[in-house]
Design a protein around this motif. Structure first.
Motif: not given
Lengths: 230, 296
Positions: A145-149, A208-214
């Motif tokens: 989450g931190a990386c995505a933000y 799938q959500s974790s892949v989306w975040l990545l």
């Protein structure tokens, strides 16, 4: 060493020089103390639900604000491309220097984010079993989450004068990206909520959500770098 | 445009990052040599430096260094040494670290701070440098660049210390002799005369005079033209500024009445032919024409 690696290294080094110091220490202490207060107040309200409720608050409020503050510390009052200029003027592409700056910000945001999760869970679990397992799972969620933000705010910082586009990215995350529809799928907030056991986005499963975040992390970071230009 | 000129401006419009001033439609070929652009930052000197160095993108028009846009070409930027209005050094622990990094990247050669009188700054922490000291470090780095195509120096002797003025002057001349276009932006006419082979005057973001020796004294022979409409006169002055046969070009907008364009040359007859060619090519109408020994 290739000019890409050199540029990345110099960008990361410049980011670290701007970031690591008293402001980051104050920011980290603020994040940790707020997380502790949230965890203790949730524990006092309802012991069994305290860990997930406190974690929800930390990932929905503290993590984005910490990431925003870290990106702001690294960039100062400048757009991402302008921030890369002190190194780019010696013949290194702005996009490469920007990637170094983003990578450095991601590292710092991950450290503060994971530390906040650690404090939150340690205090909210009290003596209940299952702390370590939850700690491992929540830590990688916080890191992702931190990386995505950071990537999202870096992309925002490529727009408008003085990089004020990052404020638009923050407003988008807080005001629009909290739902379960297609718009929410474009920001990290809804995916993080889904990973913590909340309502899914577009009926996506948690993996799938974790892949989306990545994908979001990589995509936003690359777009931000491309926006910074040569 | 000639390929020999290392730097060229084509209808260049753009501002500097701090919004001190702007350039409006500057067209010029900057050949190898030392060129002084005289004017205040509000006249566009700061903007000119930022556009040539690649710090800022032109709003419209183009600035080319060896045929490439510095803003878009890192390889070209590697060959441009710059000292801008505000020092922007990379965050490194000390000046020595910065110099070592640039030497590793093969961007600079020698020991620039020692050679240019700023050796006391080598061991200083970058964050401890005052603005004038940071500018001195940037100037030394710019002058130590390996095979520069262009050097862009904003106010080399103002708010820039410690520095050995004579060594800087000598280095600038040496760089120009080796084929670099050395662009000095200054508001001090004395600096321009001291350093430069060519003086270009910027006023309100426009190039109003341009010539190898600057505008000479009243003993120089001049050819004066009066044109209706300052836009046409400005266009004519810019086009005349590109002709090497003329030693200086001057443009003067009158509050009332026609605008003045004046040229100076050693051979006034040859200059008249050049002027006729340029007037025809630009399609401007000259209202009056005469030679004079005393214009100012």
């Amino acid at each position: 060493m290739s000019s890409f690696a050199t540029g990345m290294r110099l960008g990361a080094r410049m980011g670290a020089a701007r970031l690591f110091g008293r402001p980051l220490l104050i920011l980290a202490l603020l994040a940790l103390s707020t997380s502790a207060v949230v965890a203790m107040s949730e524990r006092d309200r309802e012991l069994l639900a305290a860990p997930s409720r406190a974690l929800g608050v930390v990932l929905a409020w503290i993590l984005p604000l910490v990431c925003f503050a870290i990106v702001s510390l690294v960039l100062g009052r400048a757009r991402l491309d302008e921030c890369a200029w002190p190194i780019a003027k010696y013949g290194i592409a702005r996009r490469v220097v920007s990637l170094g700056l983003i990578a450095c910000s991601m590292l710092a945001a991950t450290l503060v984010g994971v530390a906040s999760v650690l404090v939150t869970l340690s205090l909210s679990y009290a003596r209940m079993p299952g702390l370590w397992r939850d700690l491992v799972t929540s830590s990688w969620i916080a890191a992702l989450g931190a990386c995505a933000y950071v990537a999202l705010f870096a992309l925002g910082a490529g727009f408008l004068r003085l990089g004020r586009g990052r404020w638009a990215a923050l407003a988008f995350d807080f005001l629009i990206a909290g739902g379960t529809g297609a718009v929410a799928a474009a920001g990290p907030r809804a995916h993080l909520r889904s990973l913590l056991g909340g309502a899914p986005v577009l009926e996506l499963s948690q993996p799938q959500s974790s892949v989306w975040l990545l994908a979001m992390t990589i995509g936003f970071a690359l777009l931000a770098a491309m926006r910074a230009g040569d | 445009m000639s390929d020999q000129a290392p730097v060229s401006f084509a209808r260049l419009h753009g501002r500097d990052a701090q919004d001190l001033g702007a350039l409006h439609g500057v067209t010029l070929l900057v050949h190898a040599g030392v060129h002084a652009f005289v004017g205040a930052p509000a006249d566009g000197t700061a903007a000119l430096c930022e556009l040539v160095s690649g710090r800022r993108k032109p709003r419209t028009g183009a600035v080319l260094v060896h045929g490439r846009e510095p803003f878009r070409s890192p390889r070209t930027r590697a060959r441009i040494g710059s000292l801008l209005a505000r020092p922007e050094l990379p965050d490194m622990p000390t000046v020595a670290h910065l110099l070592a990094m640039l030497a590793r990247l093969k961007r600079i050669e020698g020991e620039p701070l020692h050679e240019l009188g700023a050796s006391t700054l080598v061991d200083r922490k970058l964050r401890s440098l005052a603005t004038r000291e940071a500018r001195a470090v940037e100037l030394c780095i710019a002058l130590a660049l390996v095979e520069p195509a262009a050097l862009v120096i904003f106010e080399p002797f103002t708010e820039c210390a410690p520095i050995d003025r004579a060594a800087v002057r000598e280095r600038l001349v040496r760089r120009a002799a080796s084929g670099a276009a050395v662009i000095i932006a200054t508001s001090a006419r004395s600096d321009a005369v001291e350093l430069s082979g060519s003086i270009h005057v910027l006023e309100g973001g426009r190039l109003v005079s341009s010539g190898p020796c600057g505008w000479g004294g009243p003993d120089k022979r001049e050819l004066c033209m009066w044109l209706e409409g300052s836009t046409a006169a400005r266009r004519l002055a810019a086009a005349l500024g590109e002709r090497s046969e003329l030693s200086a070009v001057r443009f003067q907008e009158q509050r009332e009445g026609p605008a003045l364009v004046a040229v100076q040359a050693d051979d006034l007859e040859a200059a008249a032919v050049v002027v006729a060619e340029v007037v025809a090519s630009q399609g401007v109408a000259v209202g009056a024409l005469r030679t004079t020994l005393e214009l100012r």
